[in-house]
Design an enzyme around this catalytic site. Structure first.
Site, PDB file in Angstrom:
ATOM      1  N   SER A  87      59.310  -0.488 -74.250  1.00  0.00           N
ATOM      2  CA  SER A  87      60.139  -0.109 -75.443  1.00  0.00           C
ATOM      3  C   SER A  87      59.491  -1.331 -76.520  1.00  0.00           C
ATOM      4  O   SER A  87      59.626  -0.850 -77.796  1.00  0.00           O
ATOM      5  CB  SER A  87      61.574  -0.312 -75.301  1.00  0.00           C
ATOM      6  OG  SER A  87      61.993   0.672 -74.352  1.00  0.00           O
ATOM      7  N   THR A 140      64.399  -1.974 -78.503  1.00  0.00           N
ATOM      8  CA  THR A 140      64.121  -0.903 -79.804  1.00  0.00           C
ATOM      9  C   THR A 140      64.954  -1.591 -80.931  1.00  0.00           C
ATOM     10  O   THR A 140      64.368  -1.357 -82.022  1.00  0.00           O
ATOM     11  CB  THR A 140      64.547   0.612 -79.191  1.00  0.00           C
ATOM     12  OG1 THR A 140      63.899   0.712 -77.895  1.00  0.00           O
ATOM     13  CG2 THR A 140      64.475   1.621 -80.330  1.00  0.00           C
ATOM     14  N   HIS A 420      57.979   3.195 -66.214  1.00  0.00           N
ATOM     15  CA  HIS A 420      57.565   4.065 -67.365  1.00  0.00           C
ATOM     16  C   HIS A 420      56.299   4.857 -67.020  1.00  0.00           C
ATOM     17  O   HIS A 420      55.676   4.402 -66.050  1.00  0.00           O
ATOM     18  CB  HIS A 420      57.320   3.422 -68.722  1.00  0.00           C
ATOM     19  CG  HIS A 420      58.721   2.679 -69.095  1.00  0.00           C
ATOM     20  ND1 HIS A 420      58.547   1.626 -70.095  1.00  0.00           N
ATOM     21  CD2 HIS A 420      59.788   2.729 -68.966  1.00  0.00           C
ATOM     22  CE1 HIS A 420      59.604   1.000 -70.482  1.00  0.00           C
ATOM     23  NE2 HIS A 420      60.547   1.902 -69.595  1.00  0.00           N
TER      24      HIS A 420
HETATM   25 ZN   LIG Z   1      62.474   1.299 -69.864  1.00  0.00          ZN
END
Ligand SMILES: [Zn+2]
Ligand SMILES: *[C@@H]1O[C@H](CO)[C@@H](O)[C@H](O)[C@H]1NC(C)=O
Ligand SMILES: *[C@@H]1O[C@H](CO)[C@@H](O)[C@H](O)[C@H]1NC(C)=O
Ligand SMILES: *[C@@H]1O[C@H](CO)[C@@H](O)[C@H](O)[C@H]1NC(C)=O
Ligand SMILES: *[C@@H]1O[C@H](CO)[C@@H](O)[C@H](O)[C@H]1NC(C)=O
Ligand SMILES: *[C@@H]1O[C@H](CO)[C@@H](O)[C@H](O)[C@H]1NC(C)=O
Ligand SMILES: *[C@@H]1O[C@H](CO)[C@@H](O)[C@H](O)[C@H]1NC(C)=O
Length: 496
Positions: A87, A140, A420
């Protein structure tokens, strides 16, 4: 306006010149569904549809969710040092327009800071907001409002986000999410700082209204839109609750939709008489955490909440046509596949595994097996487990992994990883009237994630590179390196 993109492929250098029509708008709403892939949307859409239409999976009547109506294209997400991004690197790309390495928070591989679209909007006279369900200093929201060499520098990120150690001072007018403990000095028993910084106290000095629980949120924002800037509302020391858990105890925390409504109302009011509008980033943060945990039901409910926020924002834009929406995930998470798929069994699941595990660990009675059968299994959608299955689950060192497999089999979903993946993600967008057509003309297709803020920059008539020059002109000693010893108790638990 002419914008040229250099494509480097297979040793060939192709130069593509293309023109962005670039409509202009006052306000930009950017929504990040963290860790959301195309299979997440399929699972949520089918889950909702089968219930809504009362159909069964052999004769499905499938309806659209908000996200389905707003797809513009797809986004590539690789980091500068890895085909699979985290992220932090992806956030640096879509907040600042630069590729960097995994763990980088709005710094380049060289260590130099790069300006974000939010900082640029603030410097240009816009109002700004960050509304998330993770800790507010998670990667984020961090990329919009801080610059550190490693995402786990949670204490340094919090101090920059509130303006204490950011070279521009406070740049975010509204901050809402979790991570409350990082804003209290270590003398406070619920703090997770290793120093005496009182960031809530600092915020108050700077004129922020401070909210630390739902009661304060309800009181302050009653009637949505009454609340004046600036304010900070942090409603959990850790991440905010998964929506599947929160919806059972709504008195504990506001939902992402409630926070988004409050923030948009405030931003709209605060900019009514101004020539500049606002930039807001809203993150459905925990879709990702549910993916890491391979928790299908928690993933579905946070994905539905994301779609609910999109639906609200679409209506908001129809009523405030000087506003653009863009939304794309930072990456997919979990490698979710839908093989032998039927999400209906997920309907029986009442809570996330995280919640059930806490409940199970807190049980202090004498009838553990009875409690497991009467309380844990039904809430996990496994009320029909056979006595043999119960025995096997209770004998396991951790029953949760096996419960996940049982549910995955029932619902025909499979997770290929707890991390991910490199898959492209959907790009969503919306604008009112004819502007939507222009927007689609500009942004239809497949884009690198660094291109996204460049479009926002054009729509709001901003200059990202000017912010980067200003940041790089400041003595760089405020950009902290990562001190592993300062990794807090929650940092250890935070999924990436
Ligand atoms: Zn993650
Ligand atoms: C589901 O739909 C199929 C096809 O129409 C039908 O044969 C079946 O009986 C339905 N099942 C249930 C439980 O309603
Ligand atoms: C609610 O807001 C009023 C007015 O700002 C304030 O006086 C009061 O203390 C608040 N109550 C709570 C529970 O926060
Ligand atoms: C905007 O201007 C109007 C008319 O002058 C005024 O009544 C209103 O309070 C102003 N709003 C804000 C948020 O300043
Ligand atoms: C056992 O758990 C209950 C319910 O959470 C709690 O109220 C009680 O204080 C606990 N008892 C002990 C001895 O820890
Ligand atoms: C998921 O896929 C893996 C790899 O193909 C397989 O071993 C596993 O049994 C599958 N899990 C479920 C629940 O179907
Ligand atoms: C940069 O800041 C550090 C610490 O605040 C200071 O020691 C150093 O002299 C400064 N360097 C310059 C070039 O201003």
């Amino acid at each position: 306006m002419q914008y040229s993109l250099k494509l480097l492929a297979a040793g060939l250098v192709a130069q593509t010149g293309f023109t962005w029509a670039v409509p202009q708008a006052r306000n930009f709403i950017y929504i990040v569904p963290d860790g959301y892939g195309q299979a997440s949307q399929t699972m949520a859409r089918d889950y909702v549809s089968l219930q809504r239409t009362g159909s069964n999976e052999s004769a499905p009547i499938i309806e659209e969710l908000a996200g389905d109506r707003l797809v513009l294209g797809t986004v590539r997400t690789h980091a500068s040092d890895n085909l699979i991004t985290d992220s932090a690197a992806s956030g640096t790309a879509f907040a600042c327009g630069h590729k960097s390495y995994n763990d980088a928070i709005s710094v380049l591989p060289s260590g130099q800071p790069v300006g974000s679209i939010l900082e640029t909007a603030k410097l240009t006279g816009f109002k700004t907001a960050l509304v998330v369900t993770s800790t507010i200093n998670h990667a984020t929201p961090a990329v919009y409002s801080s610059h550190v060499s490693h995402r786990d520098s949670y204490e340094a990120i919090a101090a920059q986000q509130i303006g204490y150690s950011h070279p521009f001072g406070p740049v975010v007018d509204i901050l809402m999410g979790g991570g409350r403990c990082y804003f209290k000095p270590q003398s406070d028993l619920t703090s997770c700082r290793s120093d005496d910084l009182d960031l809530f106290g600092f915020a108050q000095e700077k004129g922020y209204h401070v909210m630390q629980d739902r009661a304060a949120f309800d009181n302050f924002t009653s009637g949505y839109g009454a609340a004046d800037l600036p304010y900070i509302g942090l409603f959990n020391d850790d991440q905010m609750m998964y929506e599947i858990d929160r919806s059972k105890e709504p008195e504990k925390e506001p939902s992402l939709l409630e926070m988004a409504k409050a923030a948009l109302g405030s931003l709209d009011k605060a900019t009514t008489n101004s020539t500049k509008g606002y930039f807001i980033m809203i993150e459905a943060s925990r879709i990702d955490h549910a993916g890491h945990a391979n928790d299908a039901a928690a993933h579905v409910h946070d994905t539905i909440m994301y779609n609910d926020v999109l639906a609200y924002v679409q209506k908001w834009i129809d009523a405030h046509p000087d506003t653009f929406l863009m939304s794309a995930a930072d990456h997919e998470c979990g490698g979710l596949t839908t093989n032998g798929f039927n999400p209906t069994p997920l309907v029986d699941i009442q809570h996330s595994y995280e919640y059930l595990e806490d409940l199970w660990n807190a049980y202090n009675g004498t009838d553990k097996r009875g409690y497991f059968i009467s309380t844990i299994l039904p809430a996990a959608g496994l009320a029909s487990a056979t006595p043999q299955q119960v025995d096997a689950l209770l004998a396991a060192s951790s029953p949760w992994a096996q419960m996940k497999v049982l549910i995955a089999k029932k619902a025909g979903v499979n997770w290929s990883t707890g991390g991910h993946t490199a898959t492209d993600v959907n790009l969503h967008g919306y604008a009112a009237g004819a502007q939507w057509r222009e927007y689609k003309g500009d942004m239809a297709g497949n884009h690198d994630n660094t291109k996204l803020p460049r479009y926002i920059e054009k729509v709001l008539r901003l200059d990202l590179d000017e912010t980067t020059r200003k940041l790089q002109a400041v003595n760089g000693s405020w950009i902290s390196g990562f001190d592993a010893a300062k990794r807090s108790v929650f940092a250890k638990r935070q999924s990436h």
